[in-house]
Enzyme design. Structure first.
Site, PDB file in Angstrom:
ATOM      1  N   HIS A 143      -5.303  63.422-153.075  1.00  0.00           N
ATOM      2  CA  HIS A 143      -6.460  62.536-152.945  1.00  0.00           C
ATOM      3  C   HIS A 143      -7.280  63.007-151.760  1.00  0.00           C
ATOM      4  O   HIS A 143      -6.726  63.465-150.764  1.00  0.00           O
ATOM      5  CB  HIS A 143      -6.003  61.084-152.717  1.00  0.00           C
ATOM      6  CG  HIS A 143      -7.082  60.093-152.972  1.00  0.00           C
ATOM      7  ND1 HIS A 143      -7.985  59.729-152.000  1.00  0.00           N
ATOM      8  CD2 HIS A 143      -7.422  59.432-154.092  1.00  0.00           C
ATOM      9  CE1 HIS A 143      -8.829  58.861-152.519  1.00  0.00           C
ATOM     10  NE2 HIS A 143      -8.520  58.661-153.787  1.00  0.00           N
TER      11      HIS A 143
ATOM     12  N   ASP B  84      -3.339  57.293-160.530  1.00  0.00           N
ATOM     13  CA  ASP B  84      -3.329  57.761-161.912  1.00  0.00           C
ATOM     14  C   ASP B  84      -1.982  58.312-162.353  1.00  0.00           C
ATOM     15  O   ASP B  84      -1.769  58.546-163.539  1.00  0.00           O
ATOM     16  CB  ASP B  84      -4.408  58.842-162.103  1.00  0.00           C
ATOM     17  CG  ASP B  84      -5.788  58.249-161.969  1.00  0.00           C
ATOM     18  OD1 ASP B  84      -6.016  57.191-162.572  1.00  0.00           O
ATOM     19  OD2 ASP B  84      -6.633  58.828-161.260  1.00  0.00           O
TER      20      ASP B  84
HETATM   21  N1  CMC Z   1      -2.042  69.921-157.488  1.00  0.00           N
HETATM   22  C1  CMC Z   1      -1.918  71.087-156.812  1.00  0.00           C
HETATM   23  N2  CMC Z   1      -2.577  71.406-155.685  1.00  0.00           N
HETATM   24  C2  CMC Z   1      -3.422  70.479-155.207  1.00  0.00           C
HETATM   25  C3  CMC Z   1      -3.618  69.242-155.845  1.00  0.00           C
HETATM   26  C4  CMC Z   1      -2.880  68.976-157.019  1.00  0.00           C
HETATM   27  N3  CMC Z   1      -3.019  67.815-157.671  1.00  0.00           N
HETATM   28  N4  CMC Z   1      -4.532  68.520-155.162  1.00  0.00           N
HETATM   29  C5  CMC Z   1      -4.914  69.282-154.117  1.00  0.00           C
HETATM   30  N5  CMC Z   1      -4.229  70.469-154.147  1.00  0.00           N
HETATM   31  C6  CMC Z   1      -4.305  71.543-153.161  1.00  0.00           C
HETATM   32  C7  CMC Z   1      -5.633  72.252-153.226  1.00  0.00           C
HETATM   33  O1  CMC Z   1      -5.583  73.339-154.118  1.00  0.00           O
HETATM   34  C8  CMC Z   1      -5.806  72.688-151.779  1.00  0.00           C
HETATM   35  O2  CMC Z   1      -4.958  73.790-151.569  1.00  0.00           O
HETATM   36  P1  CMC Z   1      -5.376  74.936-150.487  1.00  0.00           P
HETATM   37  O3  CMC Z   1      -5.494  74.233-149.172  1.00  0.00           O
HETATM   38  O4  CMC Z   1      -4.266  75.904-150.558  1.00  0.00           O
HETATM   39  O5  CMC Z   1      -6.689  75.481-150.952  1.00  0.00           O
HETATM   40  C9  CMC Z   1      -5.213  71.524-150.995  1.00  0.00           C
HETATM   41  O6  CMC Z   1      -4.263  70.911-151.875  1.00  0.00           O
HETATM   42  C10 CMC Z   1      -6.239  70.503-150.534  1.00  0.00           C
HETATM   43  O7  CMC Z   1      -6.862  69.978-151.678  1.00  0.00           O
HETATM   44  P2  CMC Z   1      -8.423  69.854-151.885  1.00  0.00           P
HETATM   45  O8  CMC Z   1      -8.796  70.527-153.174  1.00  0.00           O
HETATM   46  O9  CMC Z   1      -9.158  70.226-150.653  1.00  0.00           O
HETATM   47  O10 CMC Z   1      -8.517  68.303-152.087  1.00  0.00           O
HETATM   48  P3  CMC Z   1      -9.800  67.512-152.512  1.00  0.00           P
HETATM   49  O11 CMC Z   1      -9.910  66.386-151.579  1.00  0.00           O
HETATM   50  O12 CMC Z   1     -10.999  68.388-152.630  1.00  0.00           O
HETATM   51  O13 CMC Z   1      -9.428  67.012-153.977  1.00  0.00           O
HETATM   52  C11 CMC Z   1      -8.492  65.727-155.735  1.00  0.00           C
HETATM   53  C12 CMC Z   1      -8.865  65.771-154.250  1.00  0.00           C
HETATM   54  C13 CMC Z   1      -8.054  64.318-156.092  1.00  0.00           C
HETATM   55  C14 CMC Z   1      -9.723  66.074-156.579  1.00  0.00           C
HETATM   56  C15 CMC Z   1      -7.347  66.744-155.982  1.00  0.00           C
HETATM   57  O14 CMC Z   1      -6.222  66.381-155.223  1.00  0.00           O
HETATM   58  C16 CMC Z   1      -6.977  66.827-157.459  1.00  0.00           C
HETATM   59  O15 CMC Z   1      -7.628  67.533-158.225  1.00  0.00           O
HETATM   60  N6  CMC Z   1      -5.906  66.091-157.896  1.00  0.00           N
HETATM   61  C17 CMC Z   1      -5.546  66.062-159.287  1.00  0.00           C
HETATM   62  C18 CMC Z   1      -6.477  65.151-160.062  1.00  0.00           C
HETATM   63  C19 CMC Z   1      -6.215  63.693-159.782  1.00  0.00           C
HETATM   64  O16 CMC Z   1      -5.080  63.221-159.813  1.00  0.00           O
HETATM   65  N7  CMC Z   1      -7.303  62.928-159.556  1.00  0.00           N
HETATM   66  C20 CMC Z   1      -7.231  61.475-159.333  1.00  0.00           C
HETATM   67  C21 CMC Z   1      -7.619  61.103-157.943  1.00  0.00           C
HETATM   68  S1  CMC Z   1      -7.220  59.393-157.548  1.00  0.00           S
HETATM   69  C22 CMC Z   1      -8.093  58.386-158.615  1.00  0.00           C
HETATM   70  C23 CMC Z   1      -9.560  58.661-158.683  1.00  0.00           C
HETATM   71  O17 CMC Z   1     -10.218  59.072-157.733  1.00  0.00           O
HETATM   72  O18 CMC Z   1     -10.102  58.431-159.738  1.00  0.00           O
END
Ligand code: CMC
Length: 434
Positions: A311, A369
């Site tokens: 998140h 989720d």
């Molecule tokens: N699986 C694997 N790696 C992950 C995940 C994941 N679910 N989430 C983040 N990472 C990694 C990401 O690749 C990055 O790695 P690195 O530092 O090596 O580049 C690190 O963790 C930091 O993540 P980020 O991409 O900077 O995080 P963000 O804040 O941009 O993204 C997110 C947040 C929710 C979009 C992402 O965690 C994600 O895609 N999660 C899976 C989808 C999901 O469950 N979404 C629902 C969110 S909660 C309900 C809602 O908002 O609707």
């Protein structure tokens, strides 16, 4: 945000004698926020923050998240307390009005909502324009947007009465719109709302019921639906809420703004994750395949994500995930489902991921989720409806945030800047000379 800042932060532009003293604004809780509005005037520079990870786009009194501690408050009330003691319509009142309702106020509010649960008969024909296999979110985007064409009497966004009636209409009608999207897919007659039922109960009735026989809503499932709705009701400035605010900042009507929010929610990184989690669990199939799946997720050449994990704000367990995980056990127990292979798989996947260095280092925890799909599936909802259910619950948050923005005297059109990295000015080249 008005008031005099007690502290400031000063930025100095290297290689010049220019500096800018920026007021530090304090909320009631949360870190201070540097007010950068005069930075371009003082220093001739913009700030760069793709994804808005360090940018407050507004001030708000509605929802607070402490991502490090895993805390979520609606108008100051912890989500755990609201989940245990409140109900969705009471929470809706709280989000919209700022305080919990007195009993008489709640009765009035309930009347206000139930008065608007029916859709204009003309809206029925919109459904026929969709393919039977249309995704419910496609139908939601279209039909909610179309509401703008039906309520010319409440589109003056600067009139508080118009705002109030639009909020009632949206909160009341989205469950009907979502239930009908499902009925259209399965080819069953649309069920008209029943105003003698509670909000969640009426939704289950419209969704599962058929005119041919009496349908009695299981009170345990109605309570679970209500709980899911409370947990999804608002979540401060997430992507869809920011979309609603941005659309609203142009003066667009609330129905159009909520339709924009629904579109933004649809993506798998946001509300679409609940649907994606179940697809992922189905693909993994068995506990023995978890290590290979996680290896794929951790491979940087891959775009795979562990859906339902991670998140932008929570760097700890999402408090909603904790509540929903418990509710999952309760609902499955009540339904007599002793062993749900999906829940077993999810629990094992969570356990392995929470002990895996990749997820530990990045502070990736289950979000709302991760478990919501399992409970929704057990309650008889097809996977394609999951995000539509999220949209039904979030409508109250969106409309509360939209109304707060319209009432904010500092509100102006949302218009970010950019770092331009394209070609500098050049002359047009006639086709034959390129
Ligand atoms: N699986 C694997 N790696 C992950 C995940 C994941 N679910 N989430 C983040 N990472 C990694 C990401 O690749 C990055 O790695 P690195 O530092 O090596 O580049 C690190 O963790 C930091 O993540 P980020 O991409 O900077 O995080 P963000 O804040 O941009 O993204 C997110 C947040 C929710 C979009 C992402 O965690 C994600 O895609 N999660 C899976 C989808 C999901 O469950 N979404 C629902 C969110 S909660 C309900 C809602 O908002 O609707």
């Amino acid at each position: 945000m008005s008031g005099t800042a007690k502290r400031t932060v000063t930025l100095t532009l290297d290689g010049s004698n220019k500096s800018s003293t920026l007021p530090l604004l304090d909320g009631t809780i949360g870190p201070p926020v540097a007010d950068i509005r005069k930075i371009y005037g003082d220093l001739g520079i913009f700030t760069y923050d793709p994804g808005y990870g360090a940018t407050a786009a507004c001030d708000s009194k509605i929802t607070y998240i402490d991502g490090d501690q895993g805390v979520l408050l609606y108008r100051g009330y912890p989500i755990e307390q609201l989940a245990e003691h409140s109900n969705f319509l009471e929470v809706a009142y709280l989000l919209l009005n700022g305080e919990l309702p007195k009993p008489a106020e709640l009765v009035e509010f309930q009347k206000g909502v139930t008065h608007h649960t029916m859709l204009h008969e003309q809206l029925r024909s919109f459904y026929n324009g969709f393919r039977r296999d249309a995704h419910p979110m496609a139908v939601m985007c279209g039909v909610v947007g179309a509401l703008s064409a039906f309520y010319h009497d409440s589109l003056n966004i600067y009139d508080p009465d118009h705002r109030r009636i639009s909020a009632f209409r949206l909160i009341a009608k989205v469950p009907t719109i979502a239930a009908w999207a499902h009925k259209y897919t399965v080819g069953q007659p649309f069920m008209y709302p029943r105003n003698d039922l509670g909000y969640a109960e009426n939704f289950l009735y419209m969704f599962h019921g058929v005119p041919a026989e009496e349908y009695k809503v299981n009170p345990i499932l109605a309570r679970a639906m209500d709980l899911i709705m409370i947990l999804h009701a608002d979540h401060e400035q997430n992507a869809s809420t920011s979309t609603v605010r941005l659309a609203g900042s142009t003066g667009a009507n609330p129905f159009a703004c909520i339709a924009a929010g629904i579109a933004s929610l649809w993506g798998p990184a946001h509300g679409g994750a609940n649907e994606a989690v179940l697809k992922m669990l189905a693909e993994i199939g068995h506990v023995k395949n978890i290590p290979a799946f996680l290896a794929d997720v951790k491979d940087r050449n891959n775009h795979a994500k562990l859906m339902g994990f991670g998140h932008r704000v929570y760097k700890n367990y999402d408090p909603r995930a904790k509540i929903i995980q418990k509710a999952c056990h309760d609902v499955l127990g009540e339904l007599g489902i002793k062993d749900d292979p999906l829940l077993d798989l999810a629990l094992e996947l969570e356990k392995i991921a929470l002990n895996d260095k990749y997820f530990v280092d990045r502070k990736l925890y289950p979000n709302v989720d991760f478990y919501s799909g399992i409970i929704l599936k057990a309650m008889g909802f097809p996977t394609s409806m999951f995000t539509a259910l999220f949209a039904v619950s979030r409508t109250v948050g969106w409309i509360s945030q939209w109304a707060e923005m319209i009432e904010d005297p500092e509100q102006r059109i949302g218009r970010p800047r950019q770092i331009y990295t394209g070609p500098t000015q050049r002359d047009y080249i006639p086709p034959g000379q390129r």
